[in-house]
Design a protein around this motif. Structure first.
Motif, mmCIF file in Angstrom:
data_model
loop_
_atom_site.group_PDB
_atom_site.id
_atom_site.type_symbol
_atom_site.label_atom_id
_atom_site.label_comp_id
_atom_site.label_asym_id
_atom_site.label_seq_id
_atom_site.Cartn_x
_atom_site.Cartn_y
_atom_site.Cartn_z
ATOM 1 N N MET A 142 0.715 -1.250 -0.076
ATOM 2 C CA MET A 142 -0.086 -0.136 -0.068
ATOM 3 C C MET A 142 0.925 1.385 -0.051
ATOM 4 N N ILE A 143 1.915 1.369 0.796
ATOM 5 C CA ILE A 143 3.047 2.279 0.751
ATOM 6 C C ILE A 143 3.337 2.472 -0.569
ATOM 7 N N THR A 144 3.595 1.844 -1.529
ATOM 8 C CA THR A 144 4.198 2.169 -2.738
ATOM 9 C C THR A 144 2.866 2.426 -3.749
ATOM 10 N N HIS A 145 1.710 2.483 -3.601
ATOM 11 C CA HIS A 145 0.506 2.725 -4.371
ATOM 12 C C HIS A 145 0.813 4.196 -4.865
ATOM 13 N N PRO A 146 1.121 5.327 -4.098
ATOM 14 C CA PRO A 146 1.103 6.659 -4.721
ATOM 15 C C PRO A 146 2.157 6.795 -5.750
ATOM 16 N N PHE A 147 3.305 6.046 -5.417
ATOM 17 C CA PHE A 147 4.469 5.995 -6.630
ATOM 18 C C PHE A 147 4.140 5.289 -7.916
ATOM 19 N N LYS A 148 2.950 4.203 -7.735
ATOM 20 C CA LYS A 148 2.420 3.633 -8.917
ATOM 21 C C LYS A 148 1.471 4.480 -9.740
ATOM 22 N N ALA A 149 0.666 5.331 -8.992
ATOM 23 C CA ALA A 149 -0.206 6.307 -9.561
ATOM 24 C C ALA A 149 0.653 7.298 -10.356
ATOM 25 N N ALA A 150 1.680 7.804 -9.705
ATOM 26 C CA ALA A 150 2.644 8.700 -10.327
ATOM 27 C C ALA A 150 3.253 8.409 -11.340
ATOM 28 N N GLY A 151 3.765 6.942 -11.256
ATOM 29 C CA GLY A 151 4.477 6.369 -12.446
ATOM 30 C C GLY A 151 3.572 6.100 -13.640
ATOM 31 N N ALA A 152 2.435 6.063 -13.440
ATOM 32 C CA ALA A 152 1.439 5.443 -14.302
ATOM 33 C C ALA A 152 1.380 6.932 -15.506
ATOM 34 N N PHE A 153 1.124 8.104 -14.694
ATOM 35 C CA PHE A 153 0.948 9.529 -15.569
ATOM 36 C C PHE A 153 2.432 9.435 -16.349
ATOM 37 N N LEU A 154 3.380 9.397 -15.628
ATOM 38 C CA LEU A 154 4.765 9.685 -16.472
ATOM 39 C C LEU A 154 4.855 8.583 -17.642
ATOM 40 N N LYS A 155 4.298 7.400 -17.556
ATOM 41 C CA LYS A 155 4.179 6.481 -18.623
ATOM 42 C C LYS A 155 3.140 6.823 -19.652
ATOM 43 N N ALA A 156 2.158 7.759 -19.226
ATOM 44 C CA ALA A 156 1.167 7.897 -20.063
ATOM 45 C C ALA A 156 1.497 9.040 -21.061
ATOM 46 N N PHE A 157 2.443 9.820 -20.668
ATOM 47 C CA PHE A 157 2.755 11.042 -21.886
ATOM 48 C C PHE A 157 3.229 10.276 -23.163
ATOM 49 N N PRO A 158 4.264 9.498 -23.193
ATOM 50 C CA PRO A 158 4.436 9.311 -24.566
ATOM 51 C C PRO A 158 3.385 8.323 -25.118
ATOM 52 N N LEU A 159 2.631 7.610 -24.384
ATOM 53 C CA LEU A 159 1.555 6.976 -25.172
ATOM 54 C C LEU A 159 0.525 7.971 -25.740
ATOM 55 N N VAL A 160 0.281 9.026 -24.987
ATOM 56 C CA VAL A 160 -0.728 9.763 -25.706
ATOM 57 C C VAL A 160 -0.362 10.465 -26.867
#
Length: 259
Positions: A1-19
């Motif tokens: 659970m502690i890593t969940h905020p980092f997973k959410a932030a990481g998903a946005f970083l990965k989303a930029f090149p896909l968009v």
């Protein structure tokens, strides 16, 4: 659970090149246009009527609580801002829902190799639009009684001090619910099942919602926030939620002999 905020932030970083990828541009241009039109309308309404609404709301307060005007101003401002925000959000999401659903499909197909049966035809768009409208109404029915409860809490002495904080947390939760819904719906996960899955990971959802909220507050950038949020939510569906809902298609890609 502690890593969940980092997973959410990481998903946005990965989303930029896909968009920005060539395959997804078609599904981003239409909602971007809808975003531009409705954001312009929202700002026009907000700047034209916000102060009038505030003055009208403050006029109902008795004179003996005038020393708390600053607190009630803050509470009313939060309530009116949330109402304007959700009015805008519902309008954009209804208009862009078919494109966002296809965007979530394409991202999942690109990342996992999963094949969806639907192709972009007028009939399919109408079917997805109808399904999306149904989900939007489910979200509205979910939102309204909880918002009304928070509104009532805003008028209870002492409790009303934390009302803006509760509204903020609830707004972040609803943003997470809104953008996660496309990937869940594409995979035939019911609205109730999705809520239960998201509720089990509150830090993930609040962080996701907070990032979206900050993005929506930034002029110009907020126009691009919807497709970015949908892509990030789909990446979180793939990495966090997919196997919990019986989708083991990724295992089929393993080379023979690994079993």
């Amino acid at each position: 659970m502690i890593t969940h905020p980092f997973k959410a932030a990481g998903a946005f970083l990965k989303a930029f090149p896909l968009v920005l990828s060539k395959e997804l541009r078609l599904f981003i241009l239409a909602p971007l246009l809808a975003n531009c039109l409705l954001i312009g309308l929202l700002y026009f309404v907000a700047f034209s009527y916000f102060q009038t609404l505030m003055d009208s709301a403050m006029g109902y307060l008795p004179e003996w609580v005038s020393f708390l005007n600053w607190l009630f101003y803050l509470i009313f401002a939060a309530i009116i801002s949330v109402l304007l925000f959700y009015s805008f959000s519902v309008g954009v999401n209804i208009l862009a829902a078919p494109f966002m659903a296809f965007l979530a499909e394409k991202v999942e197909a690109k990342q996992t190799g999963k094949v969806f049966d639907e192709t972009l035809t007028a009939g399919v768009i109408m079917a997805i639009a109808g399904r999306s409208l149904q989900r939007e109404f489910q979200k509205i029915l979910y939102f309204l009684p909880r918002f009304i409860l928070l509104l009532l809490l805003s008028f209870i002495p002492l409790v009303n001090v934390i009302a803006p904080v509760l509204l903020l947390l609830f707004s972040m939760w609803m943003l997470s619910l809104q953008y996660m819904d496309y990937a869940f719906d594409n995979n035939k996960v019911t609205f109730h099942e999705m809520r239960m899955a998201l509720r089990s990971k509150p830090l993930l959802c609040w962080t996701f919602g907070a990032i979206v909220m900050v993005g929506l507050a930034i002029p110009i950038f907020n126009v691009f926030m919807m497709p970015i949020a949908v892509v990030a939510a789909t990446l979180l569906w793939i990495s966090v939620f997919r196997t919990q809902h019986g989708d083991f298609s990724a295992l089929l890609d393993r080379p023979r002999g690994v079993w």
